[in-house]
Enzyme design. Structure first.
Site, PDB file in Angstrom:
ATOM      1  N   PHE A 116      26.009  17.334  24.108  1.00 59.79           N
ATOM      2  CA  PHE A 116      25.275  16.116  23.757  1.00 59.79           C
ATOM      3  C   PHE A 116      24.228  15.859  24.827  1.00 59.79           C
ATOM      4  O   PHE A 116      24.326  16.386  25.936  1.00 59.79           O
ATOM      5  CB  PHE A 116      26.261  14.942  23.659  1.00 59.79           C
ATOM      6  CG  PHE A 116      26.442  14.428  22.264  1.00 59.79           C
ATOM      7  CD1 PHE A 116      26.430  15.275  21.178  1.00 59.79           C
ATOM      8  CD2 PHE A 116      26.638  13.072  22.033  1.00 59.79           C
ATOM      9  CE1 PHE A 116      26.600  14.790  19.884  1.00 59.79           C
ATOM     10  CE2 PHE A 116      26.813  12.574  20.756  1.00 59.79           C
ATOM     11  CZ  PHE A 116      26.791  13.429  19.678  1.00 59.79           C
ATOM     12  N   GLN A 236      19.523   0.147  23.475  1.00 58.39           N
ATOM     13  CA  GLN A 236      19.237   1.557  23.239  1.00 58.39           C
ATOM     14  C   GLN A 236      18.539   1.779  21.902  1.00 58.39           C
ATOM     15  O   GLN A 236      18.972   1.270  20.871  1.00 58.39           O
ATOM     16  CB  GLN A 236      20.535   2.371  23.237  1.00 58.39           C
ATOM     17  CG  GLN A 236      20.277   3.852  22.991  1.00 58.39           C
ATOM     18  CD  GLN A 236      21.463   4.713  23.369  1.00 58.39           C
ATOM     19  OE1 GLN A 236      22.443   4.782  22.641  1.00 58.39           O
ATOM     20  NE2 GLN A 236      21.382   5.355  24.512  1.00 58.39           N
ATOM     21  N   HIS A 238      17.728   4.679  19.356  1.00 59.07           N
ATOM     22  CA  HIS A 238      18.115   6.052  19.057  1.00 59.07           C
ATOM     23  C   HIS A 238      16.878   6.799  18.596  1.00 59.07           C
ATOM     24  O   HIS A 238      16.097   6.283  17.799  1.00 59.07           O
ATOM     25  CB  HIS A 238      19.187   6.077  17.962  1.00 59.07           C
ATOM     26  CG  HIS A 238      19.915   7.384  17.890  1.00 59.07           C
ATOM     27  ND1 HIS A 238      19.319   8.527  17.423  1.00 59.07           N
ATOM     28  CD2 HIS A 238      21.164   7.728  18.242  1.00 59.07           C
ATOM     29  CE1 HIS A 238      20.194   9.518  17.499  1.00 59.07           C
ATOM     30  NE2 HIS A 238      21.318   9.067  17.990  1.00 59.07           N
ATOM     31  N   LEU A 248      21.276   6.140  10.758  1.00 60.43           N
ATOM     32  CA  LEU A 248      21.333   7.088  11.867  1.00 60.43           C
ATOM     33  C   LEU A 248      21.440   8.543  11.412  1.00 60.43           C
ATOM     34  O   LEU A 248      22.226   8.881  10.541  1.00 60.43           O
ATOM     35  CB  LEU A 248      22.554   6.790  12.737  1.00 60.43           C
ATOM     36  CG  LEU A 248      22.677   7.747  13.931  1.00 60.43           C
ATOM     37  CD1 LEU A 248      21.686   7.394  15.010  1.00 60.43           C
ATOM     38  CD2 LEU A 248      24.074   7.745  14.480  1.00 60.43           C
ATOM     39  N   ARG A 282      18.811   9.899  25.464  1.00 60.91           N
ATOM     40  CA  ARG A 282      18.191   9.187  24.347  1.00 60.91           C
ATOM     41  C   ARG A 282      16.945   8.412  24.724  1.00 60.91           C
ATOM     42  O   ARG A 282      15.982   8.389  23.960  1.00 60.91           O
ATOM     43  CB  ARG A 282      19.205   8.213  23.767  1.00 60.91           C
ATOM     44  CG  ARG A 282      20.255   8.969  23.041  1.00 60.91           C
ATOM     45  CD  ARG A 282      21.194   8.071  22.327  1.00 60.91           C
ATOM     46  NE  ARG A 282      22.146   8.944  21.652  1.00 60.91           N
ATOM     47  CZ  ARG A 282      23.292   8.555  21.182  1.00 60.91           C
ATOM     48  NH1 ARG A 282      23.654   7.295  21.287  1.00 60.91           N
ATOM     49  NH2 ARG A 282      24.078   9.410  20.580  1.00 60.91           N
ATOM     50  N   HIS A 347      19.719   0.916  18.280  1.00 61.67           N
ATOM     51  CA  HIS A 347      20.990   1.585  18.016  1.00 61.67           C
ATOM     52  C   HIS A 347      22.189   0.972  18.725  1.00 61.67           C
ATOM     53  O   HIS A 347      23.273   0.882  18.165  1.00 61.67           O
ATOM     54  CB  HIS A 347      20.851   3.048  18.449  1.00 61.67           C
ATOM     55  CG  HIS A 347      22.062   3.881  18.174  1.00 61.67           C
ATOM     56  ND1 HIS A 347      22.636   3.959  16.923  1.00 61.67           N
ATOM     57  CD2 HIS A 347      22.816   4.669  18.974  1.00 61.67           C
ATOM     58  CE1 HIS A 347      23.690   4.774  16.970  1.00 61.67           C
ATOM     59  NE2 HIS A 347      23.829   5.204  18.201  1.00 61.67           N
ATOM     60  N   ARG A 382      22.913   4.470  27.674  1.00 63.57           N
ATOM     61  CA  ARG A 382      24.197   5.058  27.332  1.00 63.57           C
ATOM     62  C   ARG A 382      24.003   6.512  26.905  1.00 63.57           C
ATOM     63  O   ARG A 382      23.062   6.823  26.183  1.00 63.57           O
ATOM     64  CB  ARG A 382      24.808   4.287  26.173  1.00 63.57           C
ATOM     65  CG  ARG A 382      26.024   4.905  25.576  1.00 63.57           C
ATOM     66  CD  ARG A 382      26.531   4.084  24.409  1.00 63.57           C
ATOM     67  NE  ARG A 382      25.765   4.280  23.194  1.00 63.57           N
ATOM     68  CZ  ARG A 382      26.125   5.091  22.196  1.00 63.57           C
ATOM     69  NH1 ARG A 382      27.227   5.798  22.281  1.00 63.57           N
ATOM     70  NH2 ARG A 382      25.387   5.196  21.117  1.00 63.57           N
TER      71      ARG A 382
HETATM   72  C1  LIG Z   1      25.447   4.736  13.164  1.00 59.60           C
HETATM   73  C2  LIG Z   1      26.126   4.786  14.497  1.00 59.60           C
HETATM   74  C3  LIG Z   1      26.614   5.984  14.994  1.00 59.60           C
HETATM   75  C4  LIG Z   1      27.253   6.051  16.230  1.00 59.60           C
HETATM   76  N1  LIG Z   1      27.719   7.250  16.684  1.00 59.60           N
HETATM   77  C5  LIG Z   1      28.361   7.300  17.876  1.00 59.60           C
HETATM   78  C6  LIG Z   1      28.892   8.529  18.367  1.00 59.60           C
HETATM   79  O1  LIG Z   1      28.788   9.570  17.734  1.00 59.60           O
HETATM   80  N2  LIG Z   1      29.532   8.515  19.559  1.00 59.60           N
HETATM   81  C7  LIG Z   1      29.699   7.377  20.279  1.00 59.60           C
HETATM   82  O2  LIG Z   1      30.322   7.432  21.339  1.00 59.60           O
HETATM   83  N3  LIG Z   1      29.212   6.210  19.824  1.00 59.60           N
HETATM   84  C8  LIG Z   1      28.548   6.133  18.644  1.00 59.60           C
HETATM   85  N4  LIG Z   1      28.048   4.941  18.196  1.00 59.60           N
HETATM   86  C9  LIG Z   1      28.380   3.714  18.909  1.00 59.60           C
HETATM   87  C10 LIG Z   1      29.821   3.318  18.597  1.00 59.60           C
HETATM   88  O3  LIG Z   1      30.134   3.660  17.280  1.00 59.60           O
HETATM   89  C11 LIG Z   1      30.067   1.836  18.749  1.00 59.60           C
HETATM   90  O4  LIG Z   1      29.574   1.405  19.964  1.00 59.60           O
HETATM   91  C12 LIG Z   1      31.545   1.522  18.694  1.00 59.60           C
HETATM   92  O5  LIG Z   1      32.131   2.069  17.556  1.00 59.60           O
HETATM   93  C13 LIG Z   1      31.764   0.035  18.722  1.00 59.60           C
HETATM   94  O6  LIG Z   1      33.113  -0.236  18.467  1.00 59.60           O
HETATM   95  P1  LIG Z   1      33.655  -1.698  18.570  1.00 59.60           P
HETATM   96  O7  LIG Z   1      35.106  -1.625  18.267  1.00 59.60           O
HETATM   97  O8  LIG Z   1      33.250  -2.289  19.848  1.00 59.60           O
HETATM   98  O9  LIG Z   1      32.887  -2.521  17.437  1.00 59.60           O
HETATM   99  P2  LIG Z   1      32.826  -2.356  15.848  1.00 59.60           P
HETATM  100  O10 LIG Z   1      33.415  -1.105  15.366  1.00 59.60           O
HETATM  101  O11 LIG Z   1      31.447  -2.686  15.442  1.00 59.60           O
HETATM  102  O12 LIG Z   1      33.787  -3.499  15.351  1.00 59.60           O
HETATM  103  C14 LIG Z   1      33.449  -4.849  15.437  1.00 59.60           C
HETATM  104  C15 LIG Z   1      34.523  -5.639  14.750  1.00 59.60           C
HETATM  105  O13 LIG Z   1      34.267  -7.016  14.955  1.00 59.60           O
HETATM  106  C16 LIG Z   1      34.478  -7.704  13.769  1.00 59.60           C
HETATM  107  N5  LIG Z   1      33.657  -8.913  13.753  1.00 59.60           N
HETATM  108  C17 LIG Z   1      32.309  -9.011  13.836  1.00 59.60           C
HETATM  109  N6  LIG Z   1      31.936 -10.295  13.725  1.00 59.60           N
HETATM  110  C18 LIG Z   1      33.073 -11.019  13.569  1.00 59.60           C
HETATM  111  C19 LIG Z   1      33.345 -12.400  13.372  1.00 59.60           C
HETATM  112  N7  LIG Z   1      32.389 -13.319  13.336  1.00 59.60           N
HETATM  113  N8  LIG Z   1      34.628 -12.777  13.202  1.00 59.60           N
HETATM  114  C20 LIG Z   1      35.624 -11.864  13.226  1.00 59.60           C
HETATM  115  N9  LIG Z   1      35.415 -10.567  13.407  1.00 59.60           N
HETATM  116  C21 LIG Z   1      34.155 -10.144  13.583  1.00 59.60           C
HETATM  117  C22 LIG Z   1      34.128  -6.747  12.679  1.00 59.60           C
HETATM  118  O14 LIG Z   1      34.827  -7.061  11.508  1.00 59.60           O
HETATM  119  C23 LIG Z   1      34.602  -5.415  13.257  1.00 59.60           C
HETATM  120  O15 LIG Z   1      35.940  -5.198  12.898  1.00 59.60           O
HETATM  121  C24 LIG Z   1      27.396   4.878  16.982  1.00 59.60           C
HETATM  122  C25 LIG Z   1      26.897   3.680  16.496  1.00 59.60           C
HETATM  123  C26 LIG Z   1      26.234   3.621  15.280  1.00 59.60           C
HETATM  124  C27 LIG Z   1      25.652   2.333  14.822  1.00 59.60           C
END
Ligand SMILES: Cc1cc2nc3c(=O)[nH]c(=O)nc-3n(C[C@H](O)[C@H](O)[C@H](O)COP(=O)(O)OP(=O)(O)OC[C@H]3O[C@@H](n4cnc5c(N)ncnc54)[C@H](O)[C@@H]3O)c2cc1C
Ligand code: SF4
Ligand code: SF4
Ligand code: FES
Lengths: 570, 263
Positions: A116, A236, A238, A248, A282, A347, A382
């Site tokens: 990566f 960030q 992308h 993405l 990135r 992103h 990142r």
């Molecule tokens: C398209 C894409 C591809 C990616 N690919 C990669 C990758 O290959 N490798 C990598 O390391 N990272 C990648 N990332 C980044 C990574 O996926 C995210 O940073 C990470 O998954 C975030 O996880 P999280 O649990 O913090 O949040 P999320 O998975 O976004 O979860 C947030 C949670 O909060 C809840 N929530 C939101 N608002 C409220 C509210 N008001 N009340 C109650 N609940 C709420 C939602 O329901 C959800 O369950 C990618 C990001 C994107 C957008």
């Protein structure tokens, strides 16, 4: 009133991992989430998760992972935090494997790894291009196995903080007020510790790879209750969002050999990162593409090509099947036959709720993890594959720390504060339903998004940032004129969108103000009027605290252990 | 859950069809199912003119309506690129993901209803409680009995060939398109259904899993694999192209082997 020892807000990877950790310590834990956990945006992650397993290259090590992460962060990451993350990475990944995550494998059966951007070694573990999806399912399964209570489709309205008027030191997070979306009623959730895991704030921008629910509202709710936000100006972009929808196209596409080409068919990365080419970090690739487009070497409308045609059908089908589907379905292009049109897109939110390596925030009883938190391991930029890692490493740590805190600091129920918060929420909703609208929610949202896209973007300068700040403040001034178009609370998206907009406007202000103040270029924050990194004045984290007059900016030092800041050349 | 089973909507004429700018041909009529079962006795359809452009998806159009014309619409969505499984609905008679369906391919009239056969919360949002309840029945996590789960020094090996055996089933996004398309489920909502069976197969076929015993009971029950009469409704509906009938068939063969060998 629902009562649990630990309440995790957000059912993404970070939230689920925190819940598992807390449950494993015997805590009574519940997850509360706006969408069903498996529908969280973590499921959209394609490329993979970093950890120095050394399967693809035995020379790799957690130390190398640490170094490249710090360099990638442009030396803004806290080095102790990065060390923790990279040391724990192999265990957390193998744990996910033991829990059932179906990683892609090498011939000998070990977990496969791909290179990566800016990583130095092939260190990214993956499951084809569905890594986030399979990890999300695996962690949700582990929550079910531990019988973690899940309250799905609950939108949180406020963070409840107990405040003793005589003793301000006794402030403490105690639970949340939430809207039960499918039943249309307000609910109170009480807990001894609250973990905020609500993900990133991508929807502040219009051109973003993020899901519609990624509004950053969890950050805003914590900020409004006194928790500071750290390094929010680092956003960030992308390099490869699909032109048109900004969906993405994973870095995996370049890891598998994809070329970036401008309209003259030139592999322009050789002019920006001679050694790493397409696999430079990135921020560098995004700036290269933006420069090509700005200087007229992009295609009309503003995009360049990501060419996979030479990679071959077989490898594309095996390693990038999801990317292929996306290009066909959303851009009408089959990457086996033709290059994919791409442009830089918002992103990832590097900043977030300030916390330490155990998710502890300055507000007692409040923990944070995942994209909503700022530990800080990503600093100013990142590396791909590090944020899935962050969710499992720091999710586990926050869950464990919160469980210990809850055990050591149980509290008796104080119903009054919940009544007061519920009444405040009801009053706010009632207010939104009264009188005529003088402003249109969608217009404000669009203007905010365009402002951020155009003026708080890959390249920034004082003039743009000032204009953006004025605009955001104007929009904040107009926001009180917005009114509900539907009153009933059952699945009332209008209400939720309005509340999210309010949060996003405040976050946009924090981002822009931080970017304006930071008169240097570092990582993703690139000021054309201050083009170099300035370690003398700016090797420090921004902290934004909410005040009635707007955000107040403070700074705190970066933790440097053994890696002295050096020039960042790739 | 408070939701009631979907009722047959009355064909009412639009009451609040908002006026659009008189633009040329590219106007499509959206007919959208509207109902809040706890409040209104019967559902109705509301029509909206939608201006199309190349690339516009059904979900884009719905969000546009929500933003600019009718803030009262209820629709579940999040990722907008076919990974979160939120936006499954009946589009012109077929269960599909709104975010993956181009308006241009649908003709001049687009009729949207909630997923067939599922109870409705409001408008296009259905209640997935029963869907997830059944998923819970199949012991939906990797069961390990003999390996040391706490030893995090190395992974449990799996060859690429073995990994490939579950390649299709791990792609399920739990959208429910298949659930609504299965004729067996229309008459018996307790039938496990194609996605829960495929999920069970995802674990059974995983070389690291040791949970066949835990899953056989429900799979081999009156609600299990034998109810499927291979009508392919589910396969046709699945937006992730999961060969569900094959998964069900494999599960059946495995059950027979289990009966013969006791393991
Ligand atoms: C398209 C894409 C591809 C990616 N690919 C990669 C990758 O290959 N490798 C990598 O390391 N990272 C990648 N990332 C980044 C990574 O996926 C995210 O940073 C990470 O998954 C975030 O996880 P999280 O649990 O913090 O949040 P999320 O998975 O976004 O979860 C947030 C949670 O909060 C809840 N929530 C939101 N608002 C409220 C509210 N008001 N009340 C109650 N609940 C709420 C939602 O329901 C959800 O369950 C990618 C990001 C994107 C957008
Ligand atoms: S093949 Fe079986 S599971 Fe699929 S729709 Fe037909 S009866 Fe239902
Ligand atoms: S099997 Fe296919 S149609 Fe059924 S829930 Fe999974 S992804 Fe949706
Ligand atoms: S919005 Fe996520 S699948 Fe359609």
């Amino acid at each position: 009133m629902y009562t649990h020892q630990i309440l995790v807000v957000g059912g993404g990877l970070a939230g689920c991992r925190a819940a598992v950790a807390a449950a494993d310590l015997g805590a009574n834990v519940a997850i509360l989430s706006r969408v069903h956990p498996v529908r969280s945006h973590s499921g959209a992650a394609q490329g993979g998760i970093n950890g120095a397993l050394g399967t693809a290259d035995p020379k790799d090590s957690p130390e190398a992972h640490t170094y490249f992460t710090i360099k990638g962060s442009d030396f803004l990451a806290d080095q102790d935090a990065v060390q923790t993350m990279c040391q724990e990475a192999p265990s957390r990944i193998i744990e996910m494997e033991h829990w059932g995550a179906p990683f892609s494998r090498m011939e000998d059966g070990r977990i496969a790894q791909r290179p990566f951007g800016g990583a130095g070694f092939p260190r990214t573990c993956f499951s084809a291009d569905k890594t986030g999806h399979v990890l999300m399912h695996t962690l949700f399964e582990q929550c079910l196995k531990r019988q973690v209570q899940v309250y799905e489709e609950r939108h949180i309205l406020s963070l409840v903080v107990d405040q003793d008027p005589k003793n301000p030191a006794a402030r403490r997070a105690r639970g949340v007020i939430a809207l039960h979306m499918t039943e249309g009623k307000l609910e109170s959730y009480r807990a001894d510790a609250v973990i905020m895991a609500t993900g990133g704030a991508g929807r502040i921008y219009r051109k973003t790879t993020n899901a519609h629910v990624n509004t950053g509202i969890g950050m805003a709710l914590a900020y409004w209750k006194g928790a500071p936000l750290e390094d929010m100006e680092f956003v960030q972009f992308h390099p490869t969002g699909l032109f048109g929808t900004n969906i993405l196209i994973s870095e995996g596409a370049r890891a598998e050999g994809g070329y970036l080409k401008n309209k003259d068919g030139e592999r322009f990365m050789k002019r920006y990162a001679e050694k790493f080419m397409e696999l430079a970090p990135r921020d560098i690739v995004a700036r290269a593409i933006a420069t090509e487009i700005n200087e007229g070497r992009g295609y009309p409308g503003g995009y360049v090509h990501l060419d996979l045609t030479h990679v071959g059908r077989e490898r594309i089908e095996e390693r990038l099947p999801g990317i292929r589907d996306l290009s066909i379905n959303f851009a009408g292009v089959d990457p086996v036959e033709a290059p994919i049109p791409i442009q830089p897109s918002h992103h990832y939110t590097m900043g977030g709720i300030a916390c330490d390596i155990n998710g502890t925030t300055p507000l007692p009883g409040l923990y944070a993890c995942g994209e909503t938190a700022c530990v800080s391991v990503h600093g100013a930029n990142r590396l791909g594959g590090n944020s899935l890692l962050e969710t499992v490493v720091f999710g586990a740590r926050a869950g464990a720390a919160a469980a210990q805190y809850a055990k050591a600091n149980p509290t008796e129920a104080n119903g009054k504060i919940f009544d007061a918060e519920t009444q405040a929420a009801e009053k706010k909703i009632r207010g939104l339903g009264q009188g005529e609208a003088t402003e249109d929610y969608a217009a404000i949202k669009t203007e905010m998004g365009n402002t951020m896209d155009d003026q708080v973007q890959v390249f920034r300068n004082e003039k743009d940032l000032r204009r953006a700040l004025d605009k955001i403040r104007e929009l904040k001034g107009r926001f009180p004129g917005v009114r509900l178009r539907r009153k009933g609370l059952r699945y009332n998206l209008d209400l939720i969108h309005i509340l999210e907009l309010e949060a996003m406007l405040d976050l946009a202000e924090v981002i822009t103000l931080g970017a304006l103040a930071r008169t240097e270029s570092r990582g993703s924050h690139s000021r054309t009027d201050h083009p170099t990194r300035d370690d003398t004045h700016w090797l420090k984290h921004t902290l934004a605290t909410h005040t009635p007059q707007g955000p107040k900016l403070d700074y705190k030092p970066v933790t440097i252990t053994q890696w002295k800041p050096e020039a960042r050349v790739y | 859950m408070a939701a009631e089973t979907q009722a047959k909507p009355a064909e009412t004429q639009p009451t609040a069809a908002p006026a659009m700018q008189a633009s040329t041909q590219a106007i499509v009529t959206f007919k959208i199912y509207r109902h809040e079962p706890t409040v209104e006795k019967t559902p109705h359809f509301q029509t909206y003119p939608v201006e199309t452009r190349p690339g516009l998806t059904v979900l884009d159009a719905l969000i546009h309506l929500l933003d600019t014309q009718d803030g009262s619409l209820a629709v579940r969505y999040s990722c907008r690129h076919a990974v979160c499984g939120s936006c499954a609905m009946d589009i012109n008679g077929k269960n599909m993901l709104a975010c993956q369906t181009q308006v241009a391919r649908l003709g001049p009239e687009v009729t949207l209803r909630p997923l067939t056969g599922l109870p409705v919360v409001r408008d296009l949002v259905c209640d997935m409680t029963n869907f997830f309840r059944k998923y819970n029945l199949i012991t939906p996590y990797l069961v390990n009995k003999t390996k040391d789960e706490k030893d995090l020094t190395r992974e449990w090996l799996q060859s690429p060939r073995d990994r490939k055996k579950i390649d299709h089933e791990i792609g399920c996004i739990m959208c429910g398109c298949c659930e609504g398309a299965c004729p067996v489920l229309w008459t018996d909502e307790n039938y496990l259904g194609p996605s829960a069976i495929a999920k069970a197969w995802r674990f059974i076929a995983d070389t690291r899993d040791e949970g066949i015993q835990e899953r056989i009971g429900i799979l081999d029950s009156q609600y299990g694999v034998w109810r499927c009469h291979t009508a392919f409704g589910c396969v046709e509906a699945c937006p992730k192209n999961i060969p569900l009938t094959e998964s069900i068939e494999k599960a059946r063969r495995r059950i027979i082997r289990y009966r013969l060998r006791g393991k």
